[in-house]
Design an enzyme around this catalytic site. Structure first.
Site, short mmCIF file in Angstrom:
data_model
loop_
_atom_site.label_atom_id
_atom_site.label_comp_id
_atom_site.label_asym_id
_atom_site.label_seq_id
_atom_site.Cartn_x
_atom_site.Cartn_y
_atom_site.Cartn_z
N LYS A 139 -11.44 -18.65 -6.00
CA LYS A 139 -11.39 -19.90 -5.26
C LYS A 139 -11.92 -20.99 -6.18
O LYS A 139 -13.12 -21.11 -6.40
CB LYS A 139 -12.25 -19.84 -3.99
CG LYS A 139 -12.08 -21.07 -3.09
CD LYS A 139 -13.30 -21.37 -2.27
CE LYS A 139 -14.40 -21.98 -3.07
NZ LYS A 139 -14.05 -23.32 -3.65
N GLU A 163 -24.98 -17.34 -10.82
CA GLU A 163 -25.49 -18.29 -11.81
C GLU A 163 -25.77 -19.57 -11.05
O GLU A 163 -24.86 -20.31 -10.67
CB GLU A 163 -24.46 -18.49 -12.93
CG GLU A 163 -25.04 -19.15 -14.16
CD GLU A 163 -24.85 -20.64 -14.15
OE1 GLU A 163 -25.84 -21.35 -13.84
OE2 GLU A 163 -23.75 -21.10 -14.43
N CYS A 174 -25.74 -27.13 -15.37
CA CYS A 174 -26.94 -26.39 -14.97
C CYS A 174 -27.85 -26.14 -16.15
O CYS A 174 -29.05 -25.93 -15.99
CB CYS A 174 -26.54 -25.06 -14.32
SG CYS A 174 -25.47 -24.06 -15.36
N GLU A 221 -32.91 -30.74 -9.62
CA GLU A 221 -31.90 -30.81 -10.67
C GLU A 221 -31.23 -32.18 -10.62
O GLU A 221 -30.73 -32.61 -9.57
CB GLU A 221 -30.87 -29.70 -10.45
CG GLU A 221 -30.01 -29.41 -11.64
CD GLU A 221 -29.20 -28.13 -11.46
OE1 GLU A 221 -28.70 -27.61 -12.47
OE2 GLU A 221 -29.07 -27.64 -10.32
#
Length: 488
Positions: A184, A260, A294, A391
Site C-alpha cells: 500500500k 521503522e 526519520c 520529530e
C-alpha cells in the site's frame, strides 16, 4: 524540464491498481487525486482501493506464494537484477516523477533513485546466498539440518517521504527470500511505487507476486488485510504512533513485523571537532529531503565552547539556500509535503523562541502557492522546548549546548526514540565510547548520512524493531526450520 515533458511522463504512469498481474479499476471506479506540493496542482488521478480490493490483492499473493517460494533463487535474483537495470535506464524519469509528487529537489531525487536501486541490486545478490547448516548433534545420536524458508505473504505500508527507496527496501528482500507481496503506497506520493512495480512487471516478475493497492483510506484497507489469517508478515515505515497501533493489530495473528518508526536524532559536536566538516555534515543530516526524514538530525547538541562559531557557520550556509520548485536549477529547499507540515514547523519554532531560543534565520511559512517553509536556524534552545522532544520533519536546525561528555550523552539519550545519532570528534577513543554509550540503532561518526543498502537500517527503543538492508535484511523474510535425522 518542460511542462510538456512532465505531462508526457505522468501519462505513462498507470492509474489502476495492480492485482494478479493486471492493472485494474478500484471497486466502484473510485479514484483520488495526487498533487504537486510546489503548486497544489493535481498531477494524476488514480484508482482508490477499497477494503475488498485489498483482500483481492492478498488473494492474488496467496495464490502464487508456493510457486514463487519454489522458484529457483537464481531466477528470483535475475528478475531483481533486471529491474535494477531497467531503473538505471529510466532513472531520469523516476527522479522527475518523484520530484513532481513529493517536492524534493531533482538532484536529491536522483540520489534517491541511485540509493533505492541499490536494494534491488543488493538483494538480487543475496537471493542466491540463503543458506542453512548441517551437523552432528552433541550427543552423536543424529544429524541436525537447519534450513531457511520464506515467511510467506507480506503486507507493506510505505511512507511518502522516500517513495521509491522505501518500496525497494521492502520489496527487494521479500522477493529475494521467496515471499509474495501486497504493498500500500502512500496516498500523498503513490506514483513512484506504481512506476517501480511497472518496471518489475517489465523485468519478468510473475503475475500475483507483487500487488499494489493505493488508497485514500489507509486504515480501512489495511485492517482487513492485517486481520486475515493468511498474511504472515507486516512491514511499516512511518510514525511511532501509527506503528504502535499496527503492532497491536498484528499481535492478533502473531505476525512477523518490521517497524521503522520515528526518530529524534542527536547531532553531537564536541569541542575538538573539525567545525567545517561538522557544518558540512549538519547540512546533509538536517536539510536532506527538506528535513523530512526519520534520519534527519533533530537536536544539535554542541559544546558550549564552539556553539557560537558553529551557529554562525551553519546560519551563513542556510541563508544561501535557494527555495523553490524542485525542478528548478539550484534549488536546495523544495516544499513541505502539505499544509499540516508547515503548521507543525511554525508551531515548533514559535514554542522554542517563546522559551528563550534565538532565531538566527528563517522561521516562517512562505506565502503563495505551494507549501513552503523557510530554512531555519535557532540557537540557545532551552530544555523543555517541544522541538527537543518531537520529530521536526522540516528544514529547522535547532541548537542546544552542553558542557562535558557525560552531559552530551545524557542529552542525546534523553528521548523515547533511538534510530540514529551523529557524532563529530577527532578523538578516536571518544568516538568509540559514543558507539557504546549512545542508544541508537545506527550512528554516523564524523559523517552526516549513514544509509546504505549493504548496511542494516533500523532503531532501538520506540524507533522500531527489525532491520532493513544489509545481510540482516533478507532474514526478516525467512523463517528457520530445524530437522533431526537419526544417526542410524
Amino acid at each position: 524540464m518542460s511542462a510538456q515533458q512532465e505531462k508526457e511522463l505522468l501519462e505513462q504512469v498507470p492509474t489502476g491498481l495492480f492485482i494478479a498481474g493486471e492493472w485494474v479499476d478500484a471497486e466502484g471506479g473510485r479514484t483520488f487525486d495526487v498533487h504537486d506540493p510546489a503548486t497544489n496542482a493535481v498531477i494524476r488521478t488514480i484508482a482508490d482501493a477499497s477494503p475488498a480490493d485489498g483482500i483481492r490483492a492478498l488473494d492474488a499473493a496467496v495464490a502464487v506464494q508456493d510457486e514463487w517460494a519454489a522458484t529457483a533463487p537464481r531466477v528470483r535474483s535475475d528478475i531483481l537484477r533486471r529491474a535494477w537495470e531497467l531503473l538505471q535506464e529510466r532513472k531520469e524519469d523516476a527522479a522527475l516523477l518523484m520530484t513532481l509528487e513529493m517536492g524534493k529537489p531533482l538532484a536529491e531525487a536522483r540520489g534517491e533513485v541511485a540509493y533505492g536501486g541499490e536494494f534491488l541490486r543488493w538483494f538480487s545478490e543475496e537471493a542466491v546466498r540463503i543458506t542453512g547448516r548441517y551437523g552432528t548433534n552433541p550427543e552423536g545420536t543424529g544429524r541436525m539440518v537447519v534450513s531457511q524458508r520464506p515467511v510467506g505473504p507480506s503486507f507493506f505500508i510505505t511512507p511518502w517521504n522516500f517513495p521509491l527507496a522505501m518500496a525497494t527496501r521492502k520489496i527487494a528482500p521479500a522477493l529475494a527470500a521467496g515471499c509474495t507481496v501486497v504493498i500500500k503506497p502512500p496516498a500523498l506520493t503513490p506514483l513512484s511505487t506504481i512506476f517501480l512495480v511497472k518496471l518489475l512487471e517489465e523485468a519478468g516478475l510473475p503475475k500475483g507476486v507483487v500487488n499494489v493497492v493505493a488508497t485514500s483510506s489507509s486504515s480501512k484497507l489495511s485492517g482487513p488485510i492485517i486481520a486475515d489469517p493468511r498474511l504472515r508478515k507486516l512491514s511499516f515505515t512511518g510514525s511511532t504512533e501509527v506503528g504502535r497501533k499496527l503492532i497491536a493489530q498484528a499481535a492478533e495473528g502473531v505476525l512477523r513485523v518490521s517497524m521503522e518508526l520515528g526518530g529524534n536524532a542527536p547531532f553531537v559536536v564536541f569541542e575538538d571537532a573539525d567545525l567545517d566538516k561538522a557544518v558540512d555534515g549538519a547540512m546533509a543530516a538536517k536539510f536532506r529531503n527538506i528535513g523530512q526524514a526519520c534520519t534527519a538530525a533533530n537536536r544539535f547538541i554542541v559544546h558550549e565552547s564552539v556553539a557560537e562559531a558553529f551557529a554562525d557557520k551553519v546560519t551563513e550556509r542556510v541563508k544561501a539556500m535557494k527555495i523553490g520548485r524542485g525542478t528548478e536549477d539550484g534549488v536546495a529547499i523544495g516544499p513541505l509535503i502539505d499544509q499540516d507540515a508547515v503548521a507543525k514547523a511554525v508551531e515548533l519554532v514559535d514554542d522554542a523562541v517563546t522559551r528563550g531560543a534565538t532565531l538566527r534565520t528563517g522561521g516562517s511559512a512562505i506565502e503563495g502557492e505551494g507549501t513552503f517553509f523557510e530554512p531555519t536556524v535557532i540557537a540557545d534552545v532551552q530544555a523543555g522546548s517541544d522541538i527537543l522532544r518531537e520529530e521536526i520533519f522540516g528544514p529547522v536546525l535547532a541548537i542546544a549546548t552542553f558542557g562535558d561528555e557525560d552531559e552530551a550523552v545524557r542529552l542525546a539519550n534523553d528521548t523515547e526514540y533511538g534510530l540514529v545519532s551523529y557524532v563529530y570528534t577527532q578523538d578516536l577513543a571518544r568516538g568509540h565510547r559514543m558507539i557504546d554509550r549512545l542508544e541508537t540503532g545506527m550512528m554516523g561518526l564524523n559523517v552526516g548520512v549513514v544509509s546504505n543498502a549493504a548496511a542494516p537500517f533500523g532503531g532501538v527503543k520506540q524507533s522500531g524493531v527489525g532491520r532493513e538492508g544489509g545481510l540482516e535484511g533478507i532474514h526478516e523474510y525467512l523463517s528457520t526450520k530445524y530437522t533431526l535425522i537419526p544417526a542410524d
